[in-house]
Structure formats: structure tokens, C-alpha cells
Write an enzyme that holds these catalytic residues in place. Sequence first.
Site, PDB file in Angstrom:
ATOM      1  N   ARG A  92       0.791  -1.196  -0.012  1.00 60.55           N
ATOM      2  CA  ARG A  92       0.020  -0.124  -0.041  1.00 60.55           C
ATOM      3  C   ARG A  92       0.880   1.230  -0.034  1.00 60.55           C
ATOM      4  O   ARG A  92       2.060   1.292   0.417  1.00 60.55           O
ATOM      5  CB  ARG A  92      -0.836  -0.081   1.192  1.00 60.55           C
ATOM      6  CG  ARG A  92      -1.809  -1.239   1.283  1.00 60.55           C
ATOM      7  CD  ARG A  92      -2.655  -1.291   2.726  1.00 60.55           C
ATOM      8  NE  ARG A  92      -3.562  -2.193   2.703  1.00 60.55           N
ATOM      9  CZ  ARG A  92      -3.225  -3.294   3.347  1.00 60.55           C
ATOM     10  NH1 ARG A  92      -2.013  -3.645   4.068  1.00 60.55           N
ATOM     11  NH2 ARG A  92      -4.147  -4.442   3.495  1.00 60.55           N
ATOM     12  N   LYS A 116      -1.673  -2.445   7.860  1.00 57.42           N
ATOM     13  CA  LYS A 116      -3.019  -2.076   8.842  1.00 57.42           C
ATOM     14  C   LYS A 116      -2.837  -3.059  10.174  1.00 57.42           C
ATOM     15  O   LYS A 116      -2.707  -4.242  10.035  1.00 57.42           O
ATOM     16  CB  LYS A 116      -4.198  -2.298   7.780  1.00 57.42           C
ATOM     17  CG  LYS A 116      -4.265  -1.449   6.720  1.00 57.42           C
ATOM     18  CD  LYS A 116      -5.819  -1.683   6.149  1.00 57.42           C
ATOM     19  CE  LYS A 116      -6.036  -0.831   5.038  1.00 57.42           C
ATOM     20  NZ  LYS A 116      -7.524  -0.925   4.446  1.00 57.42           N
ATOM     21  N   HIS A 186      -2.467   2.560  -5.721  1.00 55.14           N
ATOM     22  CA  HIS A 186      -3.545   1.013  -5.274  1.00 55.14           C
ATOM     23  C   HIS A 186      -3.758   0.297  -6.756  1.00 55.14           C
ATOM     24  O   HIS A 186      -3.955  -0.731  -6.520  1.00 55.14           O
ATOM     25  CB  HIS A 186      -4.920   1.801  -4.781  1.00 55.14           C
ATOM     26  CG  HIS A 186      -5.276   0.641  -3.635  1.00 55.14           C
ATOM     27  ND1 HIS A 186      -4.711   0.482  -2.653  1.00 55.14           N
ATOM     28  CD2 HIS A 186      -6.305  -0.037  -3.539  1.00 55.14           C
ATOM     29  CE1 HIS A 186      -5.332  -0.202  -1.772  1.00 55.14           C
ATOM     30  NE2 HIS A 186      -6.129  -0.677  -2.414  1.00 55.14           N
ATOM     31  N   ARG A 189      -1.117  -2.026  -7.017  1.00 55.36           N
ATOM     32  CA  ARG A 189      -1.448  -3.104  -6.138  1.00 55.36           C
ATOM     33  C   ARG A 189      -2.365  -3.966  -6.672  1.00 55.36           C
ATOM     34  O   ARG A 189      -2.210  -5.331  -6.564  1.00 55.36           O
ATOM     35  CB  ARG A 189      -2.039  -2.447  -4.740  1.00 55.36           C
ATOM     36  CG  ARG A 189      -2.240  -3.585  -3.631  1.00 55.36           C
ATOM     37  CD  ARG A 189      -2.616  -2.790  -2.559  1.00 55.36           C
ATOM     38  NE  ARG A 189      -3.367  -3.499  -1.259  1.00 55.36           N
ATOM     39  CZ  ARG A 189      -2.782  -4.270  -0.662  1.00 55.36           C
ATOM     40  NH1 ARG A 189      -1.813  -4.659  -0.524  1.00 55.36           N
ATOM     41  NH2 ARG A 189      -3.537  -5.093   0.532  1.00 55.36           N
ATOM     42  N   HIS A 212      -3.980  -9.104   3.580  1.00 56.95           N
ATOM     43  CA  HIS A 212      -5.604  -8.919   3.652  1.00 56.95           C
ATOM     44  C   HIS A 212      -6.034  -9.908   4.998  1.00 56.95           C
ATOM     45  O   HIS A 212      -5.353 -10.895   5.224  1.00 56.95           O
ATOM     46  CB  HIS A 212      -6.452  -9.630   2.680  1.00 56.95           C
ATOM     47  CG  HIS A 212      -6.552  -8.553   1.436  1.00 56.95           C
ATOM     48  ND1 HIS A 212      -6.723  -8.951   0.193  1.00 56.95           N
ATOM     49  CD2 HIS A 212      -6.193  -7.341   1.297  1.00 56.95           C
ATOM     50  CE1 HIS A 212      -6.725  -8.158  -0.719  1.00 56.95           C
ATOM     51  NE2 HIS A 212      -6.454  -6.755  -0.073  1.00 56.95           N
ATOM     52  N   TYR A 221     -10.214 -10.706  -6.820  1.00 59.55           N
ATOM     53  CA  TYR A 221      -9.148 -10.861  -8.150  1.00 59.55           C
ATOM     54  C   TYR A 221      -9.514 -12.068  -9.088  1.00 59.55           C
ATOM     55  O   TYR A 221      -9.055 -12.148 -10.089  1.00 59.55           O
ATOM     56  CB  TYR A 221      -7.781 -10.900  -7.499  1.00 59.55           C
ATOM     57  CG  TYR A 221      -7.106  -9.458  -6.570  1.00 59.55           C
ATOM     58  CD1 TYR A 221      -6.987  -8.308  -7.553  1.00 59.55           C
ATOM     59  CD2 TYR A 221      -7.274  -9.378  -5.455  1.00 59.55           C
ATOM     60  CE1 TYR A 221      -6.856  -6.991  -6.934  1.00 59.55           C
ATOM     61  CE2 TYR A 221      -6.871  -8.345  -4.943  1.00 59.55           C
ATOM     62  CZ  TYR A 221      -6.807  -7.058  -5.592  1.00 59.55           C
ATOM     63  OH  TYR A 221      -6.388  -5.875  -4.977  1.00 59.55           O
TER      64      TYR A 221
END
Length: 240
Positions: A92, A116, A186, A189, A212, A221
Amino acid sequence: WLASLKQEGMESRSIARKISALRAFFKFQLKQQQITVSPVATISAPKISKRLPQFVEKKDMNTLLEYVEFPDNWEGRTQKLIIRLFYHTGMRQAELVGLKESQVDRHHQSLKVLGKGNKERIIPISPELMTDLQEYIAAKRTQFENPETGPLLVSAKGRPLYPRYVYTVVNTYLGLVTTIDKKSPHVLRHSFATHLMNNGADLNAVKELLGHSSLAATQVYTHNTIEKLKDIHKKAHPKA
């Protein structure tokens, strides 16, 4: 009223937003004891179709990395490394901006990324990219009198990068090779993940690489992969 909005051509996402606003309004009315029953309690929001993430085609990424010329100075060197890091790792924007020299593991050919929720993950990188990173770090020692040894990437003034600069760099260079609507970090990404899936990568492995928390976020995806297969079938099969 909702049916009329749909007939007028309003998108499901916009209708859902209006329903959400009504729910909040009538929830407030209930708290104020102005009403006893919310008139939208039994109203269901329309199903919102998932938007497929946009990505850069492999040939366009190859053009950018192999044939587009970057300025022959520190800024150009940093800009090229920004593009390569995004595409090679799928990290990210905040993760790249916060990347430190200490997170580069030369022995294991990998990067330790802080994602995150302060979750750490390990992303393997190619020997070629590792060499570029090592050379960049070494050059930083000679380029600047008092170089920042914390952040990995620095500006032409030797200072840490800021998000807006990184976004502008990506937007500018993607604009040279693709016509997709979004040209952001992004999107790189998304390109990283989509190209992995198109080449047969395991979904769980892609999940770990992207950082994730659930597989549901990664499954989007697979839709791009299916669309790619449909496109190949349509172009290649004589009866398609």
C-alpha cells in the site's frame, strides 16, 4: 419512491446511500420519541454489484519498467524505485512511505512490511530488486551529507517522501503507458495481485502477500481472472 429512483436510472449504490440516510434519520426520530416505528425498518437496500479492480496490463507495465526513461538524477532514481516497489510487492501507499532501511532483509531477499493494524508481513523480492535497493541505500550515503538512515526512500533534498508526491509520481508515469481511469498506487497493487492470479498463483498466497485479513477481500481478483479467461476464450475459440 425507491422504485421511481430505479426507473429514473439511478445506480443501486446511490439508492443504498439514500436508504442509509433515511435509516439514520428515523433512528434519530425514535430516540427523540417522535415516532414509535421506523418506516424503513423492513426496507432492504438493493444489491450492489462489486466493482472489479482496475489494473495495468502486463505489456504496459513492461513498457513502463523497460522502456520509459526516468530522469538521470536522484529524483528519477527514486521515482523508478517507487514504481518498481509497488508493482513487485503489491504494498500500500502508506506502507511504502513508511518503509525503513531496517525492513530490507538482504539475507532472506525480502521486505518486512508494517501494514494495517500494525500487522507485519514478509514479502519476498527478486535478487535484481534487492540489488537496486542496496545500491540506492549506498548511494544515499554519498549523495547527502547527513542522510536520513531511517526511511528507505528520500526526496532530492534527502527528506522522507510524503504521500501526495508518491501519488503524483505513479499517476504521471502510468499516464504514459495506459488509458485506464484510475492511475494510483492502489492500481499498481491491483495489478500485482491480478497478474499473480492470471499466472496461477494460489489465492491464499496472494492474500498473505497483500496483507488481507480475510480471504473475501482477495477473492475479488478471481473475478478479473475469470474475465481474462472469458476474453481469451472469445478471441481464440472458433465457436465462441
